[in-house]
Design an enzyme around this catalytic site. Sequence first.
Site: not given
Ligand code: COA
Length: 389
Positions: A79, A111, A233
Amino acid sequence: MKVGIDKLHFATSHLYVDMAELATARQEEPDKYLIGIGQSRMAVIPPSQDTVTLAANAAAPMLTAADIEAIDLLIVGTESGIDNSKASAIYVARLLGLNRRVRTIEMKEACYAATAGLQLAQDHVRAHPDKKALVIGSDIARYGLNTPGEPTQGGGAVAMLVSADPQVLALGTESCVLSEDVMDFWRPLYHTTALVDGKYSSNIYIDYFQDVFKGYLQKTGMQPEDLAALVFHLPYTKMGLKALRSALPLVDDAQQASWLAHFEHARQLNRQVGNLYTGSLYLSLLSQLLTDDKLKAGDRLGLFSYGSGAEGEFFTGELQPDYQAGLDVGLPQRLARRQRVSVSEYEKLFNGQLAWRADDQTIDVADDPHRFVLTGQQDEQRQYLDREA
Ligand code: COA
């Protein structure tokens, strides 16, 4: 007749950024990336590598002259391809020295595409058991600097040789697929980084897993306990853990503990690389098979493939007696030997990729140790170098 994965190899770059260091630079707690996202290191892909060179670097070390002679189908799932018309598989076939009578195509569905390639390759080999098919998932995951998706970037390619009497994994002929039009992640042609609704995509991923996993069990009459391990994945390793947890209520405590222990092996190498889109499930499979000594021949593995947009598939495979012989056994050492770059060096490399412009460009390849490198662009054509030619 058994058909499936005969050989499985991986390539990424020789550079990585430390996730705790990246978290600090982004004013985040390191544990958010290390535990919350579940990533320790992220592959940094330099301008001298693209999806073509990564694919060729993944496949070349595992192919014998006899394999090259027998391959009549090459599918590259990606992709993050380099051309809107010409298939990257054509370049890869040339770099690998494949037979001119090979069918070469590029496939796209986020993916998921390498899985579509694997299933088509399986059908092809069942129809022509004396032939082999090469399926490669090759991608560079780019969400952009200072974006929520940034800690889930990475890149690399997994190459799979599909044959009759495979050494590694005999694939089942049944699978359960789901595809619907969902806007969780996409990349319009004018964007070099993905657009994503991150939380939504994570929820859709779980919904799809539940749907196709249960659909597969219903269709085949198989019980969850028949599966020694589940392989996912892994856009980031916490995502797979969340999906696995959603399946735990289906099995007893002992099976739950066993699946969770196996999963730690399945995510070990992905934790060191980051996301590689199409290849991610298959790097996790490699990680499982290379690092998990509790698995044995005859074990059945369940595999969940997901591509945003969205398409999911659950299928299974049976581990073969000589499975270690078909694996990229040097991979853990290669990953451990990579060179760490600072956050500012990573940012420079991120911004230094070949520009989407028509003028001639040259890329410095001196520091890139790989066999196949991208040296630049001339007359609007990408220039590839095979250092062993
Ligand atoms: N210690 C431990 N864990 C912590 C933490 C700390 N100090 N601070 C935050 N976290 C955890 C949160 O609780 C969360 O866990 P959870 O998902 O189990 O609730 C995780 O870390 C991520 O935190 P969050 O605030 O949700 O992160 P974010 O808003 O920055 O976004 C994604 C995370 C994954 C959504 C973002 O990286 C993203 O958009 N990625 C691309 C999309 C993707 O990969 N999609 C997957 C499907 S293909």
